[in-house]
Design a protein around this motif. Structure first.
Motif, PDB file in Angstrom:
ATOM      1  N   SER A 144     -17.040 -11.997 -41.922  1.00 31.54           N
ATOM      2  CA  SER A 144     -17.354 -10.629 -41.469  1.00 31.54           C
ATOM      3  C   SER A 144     -16.264  -9.974 -40.626  1.00 31.54           C
ATOM      4  CB  SER A 144     -18.668 -10.614 -40.689  1.00 31.54           C
ATOM      5  OG  SER A 144     -19.707 -11.058 -41.500  1.00 31.54           O
TER       6      SER A 144
ATOM      7  N   ALA B 191     -19.968 -13.217 -28.855  1.00 29.94           N
ATOM      8  CA  ALA B 191     -21.153 -13.767 -28.193  1.00 29.94           C
ATOM      9  C   ALA B 191     -20.690 -14.719 -27.092  1.00 29.94           C
ATOM     10  CB  ALA B 191     -22.030 -14.467 -29.227  1.00 29.94           C
TER      11      ALA B 191
ATOM     12  N   GLY C 213     -17.654 -16.352 -27.330  1.00 30.15           N
ATOM     13  CA  GLY C 213     -16.191 -16.296 -27.285  1.00 30.15           C
ATOM     14  C   GLY C 213     -15.476 -17.453 -27.951  1.00 30.15           C
TER      15      GLY C 213
ATOM     16  N   THR D  94     -24.598 -20.099 -31.331  1.00 31.61           N
ATOM     17  CA  THR D  94     -25.636 -19.364 -32.055  1.00 31.61           C
ATOM     18  C   THR D  94     -26.129 -20.171 -33.258  1.00 31.61           C
ATOM     19  OG1 THR D  94     -24.567 -17.315 -31.398  1.00 31.61           O
ATOM     20  CG2 THR D  94     -26.163 -17.146 -33.176  1.00 31.61           C
ATOM     21  N   LYS D  95     -25.173 -20.747 -33.996  1.00 32.35           N
ATOM     22  CA  LYS D  95     -25.562 -21.447 -35.226  1.00 32.35           C
ATOM     23  C   LYS D  95     -25.674 -22.959 -35.047  1.00 32.35           C
ATOM     24  CE  LYS D  95     -23.936 -18.006 -38.456  1.00 32.35           C
ATOM     25  NZ  LYS D  95     -23.061 -17.671 -39.574  1.00 32.35           N
TER      26      LYS D  95
ATOM     27  N   LEU E  66     -28.838  -9.435 -33.033  1.00 30.15           N
ATOM     28  CA  LEU E  66     -28.924  -8.113 -33.647  1.00 30.15           C
ATOM     29  C   LEU E  66     -28.485  -8.220 -35.100  1.00 30.15           C
ATOM     30  CD1 LEU E  66     -29.088  -4.934 -33.246  1.00 30.15           C
ATOM     31  CD2 LEU E  66     -26.609  -5.057 -32.908  1.00 30.15           C
TER      32      LEU E  66
ATOM     33  N   LYS F 263     -21.763  -8.602 -27.227  1.00 31.23           N
ATOM     34  CA  LYS F 263     -23.047  -8.770 -26.542  1.00 31.23           C
ATOM     35  C   LYS F 263     -22.711  -9.178 -25.113  1.00 31.23           C
ATOM     36  CE  LYS F 263     -24.656 -11.617 -29.666  1.00 31.23           C
ATOM     37  NZ  LYS F 263     -25.588 -12.561 -30.309  1.00 31.23           N
TER      38      LYS F 263
ATOM     39  N   LYS G  97     -12.715 -20.989 -42.954  1.00 31.55           N
ATOM     40  CA  LYS G  97     -13.659 -21.975 -42.412  1.00 31.55           C
ATOM     41  C   LYS G  97     -13.874 -23.108 -43.408  1.00 31.55           C
ATOM     42  CE  LYS G  97     -16.537 -18.658 -40.027  1.00 31.55           C
ATOM     43  NZ  LYS G  97     -17.695 -17.806 -40.309  1.00 31.55           N
TER      44      LYS G  97
HETATM   45  P1  G4P Z   1     -18.734 -16.765 -30.515  1.00 26.38           P
HETATM   46  O1  G4P Z   1     -17.687 -16.935 -31.556  1.00 26.38           O
HETATM   47  O2  G4P Z   1     -18.568 -15.501 -29.725  1.00 26.38           O
HETATM   48  O3  G4P Z   1     -18.865 -17.987 -29.633  1.00 26.38           O
HETATM   49  O4  G4P Z   1     -20.114 -16.538 -31.268  1.00 26.38           O
HETATM   50  P2  G4P Z   1     -21.168 -17.575 -31.851  1.00 26.38           P
HETATM   51  O5  G4P Z   1     -20.499 -18.841 -32.159  1.00 26.38           O
HETATM   52  O6  G4P Z   1     -22.315 -17.594 -30.921  1.00 26.38           O
HETATM   53  O7  G4P Z   1     -21.549 -16.856 -33.218  1.00 26.38           O
HETATM   54  C1  G4P Z   1     -21.167 -17.414 -34.416  1.00 26.38           C
HETATM   55  C2  G4P Z   1     -21.560 -16.585 -35.607  1.00 26.38           C
HETATM   56  O8  G4P Z   1     -22.749 -15.870 -35.341  1.00 26.38           O
HETATM   57  C3  G4P Z   1     -20.545 -15.572 -36.016  1.00 26.38           C
HETATM   58  O9  G4P Z   1     -20.685 -15.345 -37.402  1.00 26.38           O
HETATM   59  C4  G4P Z   1     -21.013 -14.329 -35.281  1.00 26.38           C
HETATM   60  O10 G4P Z   1     -20.519 -13.157 -35.876  1.00 26.38           O
HETATM   61  C5  G4P Z   1     -22.490 -14.475 -35.447  1.00 26.38           C
HETATM   62  N1  G4P Z   1     -23.283 -13.791 -34.448  1.00 26.38           N
HETATM   63  C6  G4P Z   1     -23.392 -14.073 -33.131  1.00 26.38           C
HETATM   64  N2  G4P Z   1     -24.276 -13.246 -32.563  1.00 26.38           N
HETATM   65  C7  G4P Z   1     -24.748 -12.428 -33.540  1.00 26.38           C
HETATM   66  C8  G4P Z   1     -25.673 -11.348 -33.569  1.00 26.38           C
HETATM   67  O11 G4P Z   1     -26.298 -10.956 -32.579  1.00 26.38           O
HETATM   68  N3  G4P Z   1     -25.863 -10.755 -34.779  1.00 26.38           N
HETATM   69  C9  G4P Z   1     -25.214 -11.138 -35.908  1.00 26.38           C
HETATM   70  N4  G4P Z   1     -25.465 -10.464 -37.030  1.00 26.38           N
HETATM   71  N5  G4P Z   1     -24.327 -12.143 -35.910  1.00 26.38           N
HETATM   72  C10 G4P Z   1     -24.100 -12.769 -34.736  1.00 26.38           C
HETATM   73  P3  G4P Z   1     -20.008 -16.246 -38.471  1.00 26.38           P
HETATM   74  O12 G4P Z   1     -20.598 -17.621 -38.506  1.00 26.38           O
HETATM   75  O13 G4P Z   1     -18.529 -16.235 -38.252  1.00 26.38           O
HETATM   76  O14 G4P Z   1     -20.444 -15.539 -39.775  1.00 26.38           O
HETATM   77  P4  G4P Z   1     -19.670 -14.581 -40.767  1.00 26.38           P
HETATM   78  O15 G4P Z   1     -18.435 -14.044 -40.110  1.00 26.38           O
HETATM   79  O16 G4P Z   1     -19.324 -15.443 -41.912  1.00 26.38           O
HETATM   80  O17 G4P Z   1     -20.622 -13.467 -41.070  1.00 26.38           O
END
Ligand code: G4P
Length: 215
Positions: free
Chosen positions: A60, A128, A130, A100-101, A20, A156, A81
């Protein structure tokens, strides 16, 4: 949280059955008024947990964590990070794999900002799988402090993070729980904690008696 659900419906975009996009108010452009309300709601849900610090992960998580900390009247710390020029000594670190990434981040917090007496509220934007919350909780544990709860803006619930964290005994509060993104449509589930299973015990007069339920 009704306001957040409306915002997701009006301004969110479903990118796939799993992702999303909420960059209009949370992940890129940030809606400050929404963040104020998010902070108030987290503070309300954790008001009895004697929180002394809020901990999040850049980037975020910072906005919602900041507003929750302001409402609770405590400092906010964000785990980094990336390597920092000044953050070099006495670091508490954890390795966080993102499904996810498909990448691993080494996350760090300076030891001097977490005391063994701290009762920490972990806040993040998305839940997502955790892994980020678990990494933050392991940093709290390395400091000898306690994770008092985990506050999530958007969970989610079709992914396994919420179940994983709740099964480990963490109090997890989510302000919006997305049950499905299938067919490009956002479907919400029950927000907040997943009710604990009802426990039944034998009773002399009736066959079963409910002794514990819900939150
Ligand atoms: P997890 O921590 O629950 O295991 O989550 P996961 O590794 O799968 O997700 C890692 C990054 O992807 C996180 O951002 C998380 O916010 C983002 N993410 C996961 N699912 C979604 C989604 O459906 N939509 C969006 N917009 N983001 C999602 P991050 O790498 O920490 O990025 P940021 O905080 O620098 O923005």
């Amino acid at each position: 949280m009704e306001l957040l659900q409306q915002k997701i419906l009006n301004e969110g975009t479903v990118l796939s059955d799993h992702v999303l996009k909420v960059d209009a108010f949370l992940n890129h452009q940030i809606d400050p008024q929404l963040m104020v309300e998010v902070g108030k709601e987290f503070a309300r849900r954790f008001q009895n947990d004697r929180i002394t610090k809020v901990l999040t992960l850049e980037s975020s998580g910072i906005a919602p964590a900041m507003m929750a900390a302001l409402e609770l009247g405590v400092p906010v710390i964000f785990a980094r990070k990336r390597k920092s020029l000044t953050l070099v000594n006495d670091l508490l670190t954890a390795s966080v794999y993102s499904f996810t990434k498909k990448e691993t981040n080494e996350i760090s917090v300076s030891q001097k900002f977490l005391e063994p007496t701290d009762n920490v509220l972990i806040i993040d934007d998305f839940l997502a799988n955790g892994q980020a919350a678990l990494g933050l909780a392991s940093i709290v544990e390395l400091a000898g402090a306690k994770t008092a709860g985990i506050g999530i803006v958007i969970e989610k619930s079709f992914q396994n993070g919420g179940k994983l964290l709740r099964n480990k005994g963490f109090k997890v509060e989510s302000l919006a729980r997305i049950q499905s993104l299938e067919g490009g449509k956002v479907t919400f589930g029950t927000e907040g904690q997943v009710p604990r299973p009802t426990i039944y015990s034998q009773n002399q007069e009736t066959s079963v008696q409910e002794v514990g339920v819900g939150r």
